[in-house]
Design a protein around this motif. Sequence first.
Motif, PDB file in Angstrom:
ATOM      1  N   ARG A  29       6.282 -20.353   3.303  1.00  0.00           N
ATOM      2  CA  ARG A  29       5.344 -19.486   3.179  1.00  0.00           C
ATOM      3  C   ARG A  29       3.954 -20.212   3.524  1.00  0.00           C
ATOM      4  O   ARG A  29       2.932 -19.419   3.594  1.00  0.00           O
ATOM      5  N   ASP A  95       7.453  -9.896   5.026  1.00  0.00           N
ATOM      6  CA  ASP A  95       6.238  -9.062   4.165  1.00  0.00           C
ATOM      7  C   ASP A  95       5.256  -9.236   5.281  1.00  0.00           C
ATOM      8  O   ASP A  95       4.403  -8.440   5.607  1.00  0.00           O
ATOM      9  N   ARG A  96       5.073 -10.532   5.565  1.00  0.00           N
ATOM     10  CA  ARG A  96       3.899 -10.811   6.371  1.00  0.00           C
ATOM     11  C   ARG A  96       4.285 -10.400   7.910  1.00  0.00           C
ATOM     12  O   ARG A  96       3.225 -10.062   8.922  1.00  0.00           O
ATOM     13  N   ASN A  99       3.824  -6.317   7.717  1.00  0.00           N
ATOM     14  CA  ASN A  99       2.506  -5.863   7.474  1.00  0.00           C
ATOM     15  C   ASN A  99       1.601  -6.237   8.618  1.00  0.00           C
ATOM     16  O   ASN A  99       0.404  -5.850   8.940  1.00  0.00           O
ATOM     17  N   ALA A 137      13.220  -2.349   6.521  1.00  0.00           N
ATOM     18  CA  ALA A 137      11.677  -1.935   6.109  1.00  0.00           C
ATOM     19  C   ALA A 137      10.926  -0.958   7.097  1.00  0.00           C
ATOM     20  O   ALA A 137      10.291  -0.320   6.363  1.00  0.00           O
ATOM     21  N   ASN A 141       9.485   2.261   5.177  1.00  0.00           N
ATOM     22  CA  ASN A 141       7.980   2.508   5.475  1.00  0.00           C
ATOM     23  C   ASN A 141       7.659   3.730   6.492  1.00  0.00           C
ATOM     24  O   ASN A 141       6.425   4.093   6.477  1.00  0.00           O
ATOM     25  N   SER A 165      11.494 -10.158  -3.179  1.00  0.00           N
ATOM     26  CA  SER A 165      11.126 -10.399  -1.833  1.00  0.00           C
ATOM     27  C   SER A 165      11.086  -9.145  -0.985  1.00  0.00           C
ATOM     28  O   SER A 165      10.173  -8.800  -0.269  1.00  0.00           O
ATOM     29  N   ARG A 166      12.148  -8.233  -1.408  1.00  0.00           N
ATOM     30  CA  ARG A 166      12.297  -7.231  -0.566  1.00  0.00           C
ATOM     31  C   ARG A 166      11.129  -5.854  -1.214  1.00  0.00           C
ATOM     32  O   ARG A 166      10.809  -5.341  -0.302  1.00  0.00           O
ATOM     33  N   TRP A 167      10.871  -5.997  -2.291  1.00  0.00           N
ATOM     34  CA  TRP A 167       9.776  -5.183  -2.827  1.00  0.00           C
ATOM     35  C   TRP A 167       8.471  -5.368  -2.297  1.00  0.00           C
ATOM     36  O   TRP A 167       7.693  -4.351  -1.917  1.00  0.00           O
ATOM     37  N   ARG A 168       8.286  -6.554  -1.763  1.00  0.00           N
ATOM     38  CA  ARG A 168       6.880  -6.912  -1.009  1.00  0.00           C
ATOM     39  C   ARG A 168       6.843  -6.140   0.261  1.00  0.00           C
ATOM     40  O   ARG A 168       5.703  -5.948   0.618  1.00  0.00           O
ATOM     41  N   TYR A 169       8.153  -5.923   0.908  1.00  0.00           N
ATOM     42  CA  TYR A 169       7.622  -5.294   2.170  1.00  0.00           C
ATOM     43  C   TYR A 169       8.463  -3.889   2.221  1.00  0.00           C
ATOM     44  O   TYR A 169       8.634  -3.196   3.139  1.00  0.00           O
ATOM     45  N   GLY A 170       8.382  -3.092   1.125  1.00  0.00           N
ATOM     46  CA  GLY A 170       8.533  -1.790   0.728  1.00  0.00           C
ATOM     47  C   GLY A 170      10.023  -1.338   0.372  1.00  0.00           C
ATOM     48  O   GLY A 170      10.250  -0.030   0.161  1.00  0.00           O
TER      49      GLY A 170
END
Length: 307
Positions: A29, A95-96, A99, A137, A141, A165-170
């Motif tokens: 990261r 997530d990056r 997003n 995702a 999303n 980690s999966r929560w960070r991208y929805g």
Amino acid sequence: MAEPRASLAQHLLWRLEALAFDLFVGLIRLLPVDTASDFGGWLVKTLGPLTSTQRVVERNLELVFPNLPADQRARLIADQWESLGRFFVEHPILDRIINDPSRVEIVGAERLAEIAAGAGPVVFISGHFSNMEVMSAVIVNSGVKCQITYRAANNPYIEKRFRKSRWRYGVRDFAPKGEEGARDIIKAMARGESVALMNDQKFNGGIAAPFFGHLAHTAPGPSKFALRFGAPLQPMSVQRTKGARFRVVVHEPIHLADTGDRSVDLETAVRRVNAFMEERIRERPHEWWWVHKRWPNEIYKKARAAA
């Protein structure tokens, strides 16, 4: 029957593994997205051929593309290792990727909008193409209420990290594989929610259907859920366009025939699923996971004997 409790030694080992995992994720990261993806591709492309899994890859390619020239076979093997390595390293930074709108193109987004607006539920199916987590995702999303099936990590501490980690991208709703997951899926579809499953790996006890000219045992679960609730199978695939950039394709839905003969309907459905997977793999063979044994052992034995 309750599962046996893990020993203190096992928990200590799990915690050490989780610590190593945290260090790896922390380092990844720190890197720019493309640098991290390039590093993962280079690393696994270098080390993968040195592992015993290399032979599995070679045997799979012998079954599927027996007449492929040696130089093309070597290039395909190297490229699939690189694709796999990119996936592993992209997971902690997905997530990056998600997003950043410039990194994910969606073909057929209007179909997802229809499902989100009430043209569901559907049973999403796909295979281990490129970075399949991107598809999860994109589904959630887009506003689709969907249970994402998955195989939990053996290490419970790492499993918690995967979920975070999966929560960070929805991705919020999970249905683990197995009987418990099947019950969750049935309840979700009864509520009008969709489900998403991988349907391209070997499933002992599944339906034997043609796959690249060889019978392959395929999980009937997705087709069973679709037939039970009168829902279509909604195929999706993901393609890597360049580096850590992707194209997610929402394909035409597969509407299953319900003749009243469930065994025949299931076999027909599984054949259609395998045909879809085969077509995607032929289009972009370097992006499929060749590292798992897709066919029964006797198929490999016959191929070796004929070589």
